[in-house]
Design a protein around this motif. Structure first.
Motif, PDB file in Angstrom:
ATOM      1  N   MET A 272       0.881  -1.114   0.049  1.00 36.71           N
ATOM      2  CA  MET A 272      -0.046   0.017   0.153  1.00 36.71           C
ATOM      3  C   MET A 272       0.993   1.147   0.032  1.00 36.71           C
ATOM      4  O   MET A 272       0.639   2.228  -0.667  1.00 36.71           O
ATOM      5  N   VAL A 273       1.878   1.016   0.791  1.00 37.77           N
ATOM      6  CA  VAL A 273       2.860   2.560   1.121  1.00 37.77           C
ATOM      7  C   VAL A 273       3.470   2.600  -0.292  1.00 37.77           C
ATOM      8  O   VAL A 273       3.689   3.616  -0.821  1.00 37.77           O
TER       9      VAL A 273
ATOM     10  N   GLY B 116       1.629   3.796  -3.088  1.00 38.70           N
ATOM     11  CA  GLY B 116       1.127   5.230  -2.939  1.00 38.70           C
ATOM     12  C   GLY B 116       2.335   5.997  -3.477  1.00 38.70           C
ATOM     13  O   GLY B 116       2.007   7.025  -4.083  1.00 38.70           O
ATOM     14  N   LEU B 117       3.518   5.682  -2.935  1.00 39.98           N
ATOM     15  CA  LEU B 117       4.865   6.523  -3.567  1.00 39.98           C
ATOM     16  C   LEU B 117       4.733   6.450  -4.703  1.00 39.98           C
ATOM     17  O   LEU B 117       5.497   7.275  -5.379  1.00 39.98           O
TER      18      LEU B 117
ATOM     19  N   GLY C  38       2.542   6.542  -7.210  1.00 46.17           N
ATOM     20  CA  GLY C  38       1.252   7.270  -7.784  1.00 46.17           C
ATOM     21  C   GLY C  38       0.408   6.092  -8.189  1.00 46.17           C
ATOM     22  O   GLY C  38      -0.318   6.611  -9.203  1.00 46.17           O
TER      23      GLY C  38
END
Lengths: 392, 400
Positions: free
Chosen positions: B25-26, B29-30, B32
């Motif tokens: 997830m992290v 997210g980074l 994009g």
């Protein structure tokens, strides 16, 4: 904030939104004054805001650590709760009886789900985003689906919290009442899901901040914290949100659905006030009471400042607006302002009534502009009918 | 690279699945790749399972009891699960809507008891005779069971007795006896000075509906209730009439019943029989206003979907205007009710005229046959329950 934004702008474009989101989260926790409150909400905050557990596309497991309180003597120990139980039994309704045959066309301008000025399109245009008539309708449809989706997720939380609270509460009359609330919440999940599923066909993911509140309640072992969170804060938020849509929608099925739900919610908040008033007044140390007071204040701010429909932003404007532009748009739009107003009209008097508005915290609420709601009527002085009439 | 892969795999095995999802997830997210903001949903099975009254305007009634009347006919006692009384007049009918193989089929069935006789009180008994090749009547005769929920419209129809006639002559063929039985019960109970004559034709004794009930009525009201059975295939030593209920047999039977004074005639049965009875009565000098008929029209055929798709329909009802979209797969009435317009209607199958409206503008096709008279058609009346708009329409309801 300025510094954060400049820092974020140095990052590659695709990272920018993610990191801005984390800075916002860090900011929330940085502002918490009470370390115990931080300890209570912090882990849930990491799970919700950083790891986005609610959006991983799989069921979420939340460990619960409360004690089930049995009483083999079945005492009649609280007349007000017994009376709520009686009223709740009489107030049951069948979700199937709503006029489901009504055909909901979310794009029919004659029967709008929410009014045209719910979101300030002039402000949107000032940010350089112009929507044509059809796009405006679609945006309002998205916002409605987003709000109803959050109601639904909140109701799922309320269903499980009501079950936990029914186990944990020490009043037997409260347990009896609680059983009806479990049924109520189940029915709310049913009708909101059915509306979203069969009429709007669009289910938004749970908002990260809502997730944090639900996670921190479910995993907190103290029954009165679950009560405070669910019965006073989340139900208060729900009453505000339901009330605004109820008042503004022209869609007859949704209006009827909300009218029924609001009457149930009025009982739920009333129960919270009755149960907590005595607990906070007679059974807690001042240290414990003030911890709850701070917790309620932080959650109130969290709900006021952070419940900003970022899921809709991600869908519509992630590449056209910055997050802070979106926040400004949402927080100044008439519909959302109305929403916050109704929410605090209900919430602040209830906090006063259960003893969480001591002179110690009042200046903070004053600074947040919330003291003007202080003298309103609390939930134990209001019936569901009065709640509905107040909204007209 | 190749050497390191097993280590990574092994390390992954040591990390709980939840942590791996968290990490993904992290990282996503980074990179994009945020999670999708929403899911599109369809109609879930749960919502469908809890839709007992999906037909607009219908009410869901429960089959409380079944009575086998003859090998080819069954009576269903229907109750409202919410406990509300079902209110109707003797002689009226209900439309039962069944979903068979994904298709909604509607058929009209008359109440065979008046409200005062209905057991339990508040229920209605409808009687269904099996029709050769009739899907609904077959289904109800073979498959219906106590506890079934059936979507029902009505009561409908004006085949009802007004005032207290001196003589009431009821002429029925086959299942046409159904509304007549309800009328007979009611007239005998409510009008002490009315004489009731019941003339009913069937093929053989095994086909006679309500034989015992009719006999009991005759026993209970000697002198006021004359019962005459006519069979086309009589058994040996048959004491009743013989033949089909054609003009000649009907005339002969009526002669034998010594009718005195003015009489009101109520006729119900198959089309050819009704035509013959009417011809016979007119030949005997009976004025048309004294002859009431209930025609069981053949089931309506579903018209093909209109090619154009959605058409706007404006309905003026009760002093207000409602603009709705007539969807391609729906009748005007269905679309309007679904979209919240308070339309008049009753049987929903073109048989009662309750949904009659005047077509002020536009065009509409209707399923045939239906109960509109040639006169009504020429005045621009339409039936919304079997009508589909082909062009944008403006409809006006009559003031109620």
């Amino acid at each position: 904030m300025m510094f954060n934004e400049r820092l974020v702008n140095l990052l590659p474009g695709r990272m920018r939104n993610q990191v801005a989101q984390w800075f916002e989260a860090a900011e929330i926790f940085g502002e918490m004054r009470d370390p115990k409150v931080l300890a209570a909400i912090g882990p849930a905050g990491v799970r919700g805001l950083l790891l986005q557990r609610g959006k991983q596309g799989v069921p979420t497991q939340m460990p619960a650590a409360h004690k089930a309180h049995f009483d083999w003597r079945y005492p009649h120990d609280n007349a007000e709760m017994a009376s709520l139980y009686r009223r709740a039994k009489e107030g049951q309704w069948n979700g199937d009886s709503l006029p489901w045959h009504i055909d909901v066309d979310p794009f029919n301008p004659e029967v709008p789900l929410i009014p045209a000025d719910f979101i300030d399109t002039a402000k949107l245009a000032s940010f350089g985003v112009r929507l044509d008539g059809r796009e405006e309708l679609r945006l309002r449809y998205s916002l409605t689906a987003w709000m109803l989706s959050q109601f639904l997720h909140g109701e799922q939380g309320a269903l499980f919290a009501a079950a936990q609270v029914t186990e944990a509460v020490q009043f037997f009359d409260g347990k009896m009442y609680g059983s009806t609330q479990v049924m109520d919440e189940g029915r709310h999940v049913e009708v909101f899901h059915r509306y979203i599923d069969t009429k709007l066909n669009k289910l938004y993911q749970i908002n990260d901040n809502l997730y944090v509140v639900i996670d921190s309640l479910m995993t907190d072992g103290r029954w009165d914290m679950k009560f405070l969170g669910m019965q006073i804060m989340v139900e208060g938020l729900a009453l505000g949100a339901f009330g605004v849509i109820y008042k503004q929608t022209k869609e007859p099925l949704l209006k009827e659905l909300l009218r029924n739900v609001i009457q149930d919610e009025a009982r739920h908040v009333h129960y919270g006030v009755v149960a907590l008033r005595e607990q906070f007044r007679d059974h807690l140390t001042e240290r414990e009471r003030s911890e709850r007071e701070d917790w309620a204040y932080e959650v109130a701010l969290l709900m006021r400042n952070r419940f900003m429909a970022f899921e809709v932003y991600d869908e519509w404007f992630a590449h056209r607006l910055t997050r802070s532009q979106w926040r400004e748009l949402v927080s100044t739009s008439p519909g959302m302002m109305d929403f916050r107003h109704v929410m605090f009209v209900r919430l602040i008097p209830n906090l006063r009534e259960i003893g969480l508005m001591s002179p110690r915290i009042v200046p903070h609420y004053e600074r947040a502009g919330l003291m003007r709601y202080y003298h309103g009527r609390s939930a134990d002085q209001l019936t569901g009918e009065q709640l509905l009439t107040d909204l007209h | 690279m190749l050497k390191r892969t097993p280590w990574i795999e092994r390390a992954k095995g040591l990390v709980p699945a939840q942590w791996r999802r968290d990490a993904r997830m992290v990282l996503d997210g980074l990179a994009g790749r945020p999670p999708p903001p929403y899911w599109s949903t369809g109609t879930s099975s749960r919502a469908e399972a809890s839709q007992p009254t999906a037909l607009p305007g219908a009410r869901a009634l429960r089959v409380a009891a079944l009575t086998r009347e003859t090998p080819d006919a069954v009576s269903l006692t229907l109750v409202d699960p919410r406990g509300e009384a079902i209110v109707y007049r003797p002689g009226q009918f209900f439309t039962l809507a069944l979903r068979l193989n994904g298709e909604v089929l509607r058929r009209a069935y008359s109440a065979s008891l008046p409200m005062a006789e209905a057991m339990p009180p508040g229920s209605v008994r409808v009687t269904i005779k099996r029709v050769a090749g009739g899907r609904v009547s077959q289904h109800l005769n073979e498959r219906a069971g106590a506890g079934d929920i059936i979507e029902v419209f009505g009561p409908s129809g004006s085949f009802v007795v007004e005032g207290a006639p001196t003589t009431l002559v009821l002429v029925g063929g086959g299942s046409g006896a159904t509304p007549l039985l309800a009328i007979a019960y009611d007239a005998l109970a409510r009008f002490p000075d009315t004489r009731v004559v019941f003339l009913v034709g069937n093929r053989s004794t095994g086909d006679i509906l309500f034989r015992d009930e009719l006999a009991a009525l005759a026993e209970r009201h000697p002198g006021r209730f004359a019962l005459r059975h006519v069979l086309s295939v009589p058994p040996e030593a048959w004491g009743g009439g013989v033949g089909m209920l054609d003009a000649e047999t009907t005339g002969r039977e009526l002669d034998g019943l010594s009718l005195e004074g003015a009489a009101e005639y109520f006729v119900c049965g198959p089309g050819p029989m009704m035509d013959a009875v009417r011809q016979c009565l007119r030949g005997r000098g009976v004025d048309a206003v004294h002859i009431r008929e209930e025609r069981f029209s053949s089931p309506v055929h579903t018209a093909a979907e209109q090619p154009g798709g959605d058409v706007a329909v404006t309905a003026r009802v009760g002093g207000r205007s409602y603009t709705v979209v007539n969807r391609a797969h729906e009748t005007v009435l269905e679309s309007a009710l679904r979209q919240g317009a308070p339309m008049p209607f009753s049987c929903t199958m073109g048989g009662c005229g309750a949904c009659r409206m005047k077509l002020r503008e536009g065009a509409m096709t209707m399923e045939e046959p239906n109960c509109l008279s040639a006169d009504e058609r020429s005045q621009g009346y339409v039936l919304t329950c079997i009508g589909r708009a082909t062009r944008a329409c403006v409809l006006e309801a009559e003031p109620s």
